[in-house]
Design an enzyme around this catalytic site. Structure first.
Site, PDB file in Angstrom:
ATOM      1  N   GLY A 149       0.839  -1.207   0.000  1.00 15.67           N
ATOM      2  CA  GLY A 149       0.000   0.000   0.000  1.00 15.67           C
ATOM      3  C   GLY A 149       0.873   1.255   0.000  1.00 15.67           C
ATOM      4  N   HIS A 150       1.881   1.287   0.892  1.00 15.06           N
ATOM      5  CA  HIS A 150       2.793   2.447   0.928  1.00 15.06           C
ATOM      6  C   HIS A 150       3.540   2.565  -0.397  1.00 15.06           C
ATOM      7  CE1 HIS A 150       2.752   1.416   5.383  1.00 15.06           C
ATOM      8  NE2 HIS A 150       2.405   2.694   5.383  1.00 15.06           N
TER       9      HIS A 150
ATOM     10  N   GLY B 158      -3.131   7.566   1.590  1.00 13.73           N
ATOM     11  CA  GLY B 158      -3.952   6.416   1.222  1.00 13.73           C
ATOM     12  C   GLY B 158      -5.398   6.590   1.677  1.00 13.73           C
TER      13      GLY B 158
ATOM     14  N   GLN C 142      -8.701  10.844   7.760  1.00 11.22           N
ATOM     15  CA  GLN C 142      -7.420  11.560   7.769  1.00 11.22           C
ATOM     16  C   GLN C 142      -7.252  12.341   6.465  1.00 11.22           C
ATOM     17  OE1 GLN C 142      -3.456  10.132   9.383  1.00 11.22           O
ATOM     18  NE2 GLN C 142      -3.197   9.508   7.268  1.00 11.22           N
TER      19      GLN C 142
END
Ligand code: PAF
Length: 280
Positions: A36-37, A149, A155
């Site tokens: 994902g990162h 993400g 966030q």
């Protein structure tokens, strides 16, 4: 890859790159990197000339000391992955470098009415810590574009508002959630799940998919109730919230609307997991 622990030399390096008119993409992380990162690094590489990544497990955003202590850390592996991914700069500061002796937290309250909902309600002070560190990182790196993400959907909203208010020349990018083959959203916390919990964890996305599959004026409310039961019936899962909201302000829907997002947070054993799915 260029690795910095200290702010000053990092800034002179970035300054030199800025003078060459190179656009800087920034990916802030807390490490324990996964695919994902790396997809955020790829997105940054595509849109910018050089990519800076930060790894900093930010103590002020943890509302639970044990969670902070047990947060997965694996810097050697992270460095290896970042080198492979073509990241140009890694900023890996110490707590002293980021906070000095001033361990204060900014208040996130001004960054949106939704600060106190969902994650804000269940993790008091969490967004104060996130805003504090992200502001500081943006001031240090001065990126042209930033990459976050979608897994941390709330966030993303908070950071977008921060940019609109304080950093109008930074471009915000929200990147799609990366998933395991059974649909589980990738997260640094997944390594803490044992075999049985790992199987149970995939129920989070199954519940969200159930809502999406029945997202119409007739079945929307019953499908939310059914999705909650799917979680409740599993002994490894403890639901914190599962709600369907307006994607712009996170207020819970009181009538059917095509434009909606389903968000979930649940404990799987001792591990807190979150996920979300846009329904339109
Ligand atoms: O999403 C995260 O990993 C963190 O909240 C962030 C943005 C790196 C701030 O510590």
């Amino acid at each position: 890859m260029n690795l910095y622990q200290d702010i000053k030399p990092l800034q002179s390096h970035l300054q030199a790159k800025r003078r060459q008119n190179l656009r800087i993409g920034f990916v802030p992380t807390m490490g324990a990197l996964h695919a994902g990162h790396l997809s955020l690094i790829d997105a940054a590489k595509e849109k910018c000339d050089i990519v800076a990544c930060s790894i900093f497990v930010n103590p002020t955003q943890f509302n639970n000391l044990l969670d902070l202590e047990l947060y997965p850390r694996n810097i050697e592996n992270d460095i290896r992955l970042l080198v492979q991914s073509g990241c140009y700069i890694l900023f890996h500061p110490t707590i002293e470098e980021m906070y000095g002796s001033d361990f204060h937290k900014d208040s996130a309250a001004v960054y949106g009415p939704y600060i106190n909902l969902l994650e804000g309600a269940h993790r008091p002070g969490h967004f104060d810590g996130v805003i504090t560190i992200v502001k500081r990182l943006f001031e240090i790196i001065e990126p042209d574009e930033v990459f976050f993400g979608q897994k941390d959907y709330q966030q993303c909203l908070v950071i977008k508002t921060l940019l609109e208010r304080n950093f109008t020349n930074i471009v915000f990018n929200r990147c799609a959630i990366k998933r395991e083959t059974d649909g589980l959203a990738m997260s640094s916390r997944n390594v803490k799940l044992n075999k049985e919990e790992r199987i149970a964890a995939s129920l989070l996305i199954q519940a969200l998919n159930h809502i999406k599959a029945n997202w119409n004026a007739e079945t929307w409310e019953t499908s939310i109730a059914e999705a909650k039961k799917m979680i409740a019936h599993n002994k490894h899962l403890q639901l914190e919230y599962l709600c369907v909201t307006d994607p712009d302000n996170l207020t819970e829907l009181s009538a059917f609307n095509m434009n909606a997002i389903a968000l979930i947070a649940a404990y799987c054993g001792q591990t807190r997991l979150i996920d979300n799915l846009l329904l339109n």
